[in-house]
Design a protein around this motif. Structure first.
Motif, PDB file in Angstrom:
ATOM      1  N   LEU A 147       0.827  -1.204   0.000  1.00 16.37           N
ATOM      2  CA  LEU A 147       0.000   0.000   0.000  1.00 16.37           C
ATOM      3  C   LEU A 147       0.865   1.259   0.000  1.00 16.37           C
ATOM      4  CD1 LEU A 147      -2.794  -1.022   2.510  1.00 16.37           C
ATOM      5  CD2 LEU A 147      -3.123  -0.427   0.109  1.00 16.37           C
ATOM      6  N   VAL A 148       1.893   1.250   0.837  1.00 17.56           N
ATOM      7  CA  VAL A 148       2.781   2.414   0.907  1.00 17.56           C
ATOM      8  C   VAL A 148       3.469   2.635  -0.428  1.00 17.56           C
ATOM      9  CG1 VAL A 148       4.914   3.289   1.939  1.00 17.56           C
ATOM     10  CG2 VAL A 148       3.132   2.306   3.389  1.00 17.56           C
ATOM     11  N   ALA A 149       3.945   1.552  -1.059  1.00 18.19           N
ATOM     12  CA  ALA A 149       4.623   1.682  -2.350  1.00 18.19           C
ATOM     13  C   ALA A 149       3.689   2.264  -3.400  1.00 18.19           C
ATOM     14  CB  ALA A 149       5.149   0.325  -2.794  1.00 18.19           C
ATOM     15  N   ARG A 150       2.439   1.811  -3.419  1.00 16.20           N
ATOM     16  CA  ARG A 150       1.475   2.331  -4.393  1.00 16.20           C
ATOM     17  C   ARG A 150       1.167   3.801  -4.141  1.00 16.20           C
ATOM     18  NH1 ARG A 150      -2.810  -2.717  -4.351  1.00 16.20           N
ATOM     19  NH2 ARG A 150      -1.606  -4.146  -5.670  1.00 16.20           N
ATOM     20  N   LEU A 151       0.999   4.137  -2.867  1.00 15.67           N
ATOM     21  CA  LEU A 151       0.691   5.528  -2.545  1.00 15.67           C
ATOM     22  C   LEU A 151       1.870   6.446  -2.836  1.00 15.67           C
ATOM     23  CD1 LEU A 151      -1.246   4.817   0.731  1.00 15.67           C
ATOM     24  CD2 LEU A 151      -2.214   5.890  -1.310  1.00 15.67           C
ATOM     25  N   GLU A 152       3.076   5.984  -2.580  1.00 17.56           N
ATOM     26  CA  GLU A 152       4.246   6.799  -2.892  1.00 17.56           C
ATOM     27  C   GLU A 152       4.396   6.976  -4.402  1.00 17.56           C
ATOM     28  OE1 GLU A 152       7.443   4.840  -0.866  1.00 17.56           O
ATOM     29  OE2 GLU A 152       7.112   5.964   0.999  1.00 17.56           O
ATOM     30  N   ALA A 153       4.088   5.928  -5.170  1.00 19.71           N
ATOM     31  CA  ALA A 153       4.137   6.043  -6.630  1.00 19.71           C
ATOM     32  C   ALA A 153       3.090   7.042  -7.121  1.00 19.71           C
ATOM     33  CB  ALA A 153       3.913   4.677  -7.280  1.00 19.71           C
TER      34      ALA A 153
END
Length: 421
Positions: free
Chosen positions: A156-162
């Motif tokens: 989730l964090v990776a998607r939100l950061e992207a």
């Protein structure tokens, strides 16, 4: 969040203090936390002597940080590698997240972006008026946070950061396009093709008007203001006549030119836009009617929003203290600016209007772009049955190129490139 169990924050991110023994011959660079989940920032270093009796604590990258006085408005952050070697005051609460169970950024997002997280932080920060709320250490540890599997948190964090990076790229693209458009328009003032514009004093282009409003203490007055750094005229405050000492005011009309004497030297000049028509300014703002047979208001607006022009205005502004310089109307009317032919001015006006229309479109794009990450977070944390397989990224529509006709051709702005055909 039925699929996500909840645990006490203190069980997965206990408070850890790293007190520092202050030495008078050492320097201690401090760290700050921005409100509304906007991360950390660096403060100047304090000498040991300046620290005095103040307590400082060492901060390490990966720490989950809280400002105990502003956590209620989202002053919560994760320390990044660039924060290494920085220190926080006793107002900081530092938690160390168990890396085998939780992701610090996931927790920070929950506490700053979800309605439930924000509400819990607010309840853990008792006090009267908003600015007097203080986050309690024990109450912080009892806040309940969702704990999906670690791999799901990281995804989730990776998607939100992207997604956040994409929004930054869109903003950078819009800003670059606007800068290119403005540079092209300005080029036609200073270097119009086939012309060598004559410099003319402002006294031939403008006529100063005297204050025309006698202040009545029982009347409400809507004031216009002028932003510094070329950001133009804007609707400002509403005040009753009994709230200020001026006996006279000046009415401004669409197309007038004005500036505050005190701040003109740093680009606080502009043409009055339609939304400020009929407002008033104080006697500290000279108001000028524009001789439209000689110069168009749009040309004045473009010219005096140009940063390269401001140093010359600073030289004309009297005063010894840099923050108290005043540009008197008599000095301003002696200033000379290049004035292209009316034919070129009319073309410039059309280009200027197209540029303004471009900015209006960009404003709508920016508003939607700024809402993407908050809306996505809202959906993630309000979902009843979140799943690791669900794609939380909202659909982004296509980013279209824009083409605007300028005096010598077409400005083509597409994927950050600018070409004149």
């Amino acid at each position: 969040m039925k699929a996500w169990p909840k645990v006490a924050l203190g069980d997965i991110a206990p408070i850890v203090r790293r007190p520092v023994k202050i030495r008078h011959d050492a320097a201690y660079p401090e760290l700050g936390i921005r409100s509304f989940g906007r991360g950390t920032f660096h403060k100047p270093a304090l000498s040991g002597a300046d620290v005095g009796s103040k307590r400082l604590f060492r901060i390490e990258p990966g720490d989950l940080l809280f400002s105990n006085v502003f956590a209620w408005e989202g002053a919560i952050a994760v320390a990044v590698p660039a924060d290494a070697g920085r220190f926080g005051s006793h107002r900081f609460i530092t938690c160390v997240v168990d890396p085998a169970r939780a992701n610090a950024t996931f927790l920070k997002l929950y506490l700053t972006a979800s309605p439930d997280g924000r509400e819990q932080v607010l309840k853990a920060s008792p006090g009267g008026a908003g600015r007097n709320r203080t986050l309690g250490v024990e109450k912080l540890g009892r806040i309940r946070v969702p704990l999906p599997p670690l791999a799901e948190q990281q995804a989730l964090v990776a998607r939100l950061e992207a997604l956040a990076e994409k929004t930054r790229q869109v903003e950078a693209h819009l800003a670059a396009v606007e800068r290119d458009a403005e540079r092209l328009v300005r080029a036609y003032i200073f270097h119009p093709p086939g012309e060598h514009p004559t410099k003319r004093p402002m006294s031939e282009l403008l006529s100063q008007r005297q204050p025309d409003v006698t202040v009545d203490g029982t009347v409400q007055y809507r004031f216009a203001g002028v932003y510094s750094f070329g950001r133009g005229v804007f609707p400002s405050v509403v005040k009753a006549g009994c709230e200020f000492a001026y006996e006279r005011l000046s009415t401004v009309r669409t197309g007038d030119f004005t500036y505050p004497k005190l701040m003109a030297w740093e680009g606080a000049l502009g043409v009055v836009p339609p939304e400020c028509d009929g407002m008033v300014v104080s006697p500290e703002f000279p108001v000028f009617s524009v001789n439209t047979e000689e110069i168009l208001p749009e040309l004045l607006d473009i010219y005096f929003r140009t940063p390269e022009v401001w140093p010359a205005l600073a030289e004309l502004s009297g005063g010894t203290n840099v923050r108290r310089r005043r540009l008197q109307p008599s000095a301003f009317l002696s200033y000379e600016m290049p004035v292209p032919s009316m034919e070129t001015q009319l073309k410039l006006r059309e280009a200027y209007r197209r540029t303004q229309a471009l900015k209006a479109k960009h404003s709508a794009i920016r508003e939607a772009n700024a809402a993407l990450v908050p809306a996505t977070l809202e959906r993630v944390f309000s979902s009843a049955e979140p799943s690791a397989s669900e794609d939380y990224r909202p659909s982004l529509g296509p980013v279209h190129s824009s083409r605007f006709v300028f005096p010598s051709g077409i400005l083509d702005v597409d994927h950050g490139s600018t070409n004149v055909e």
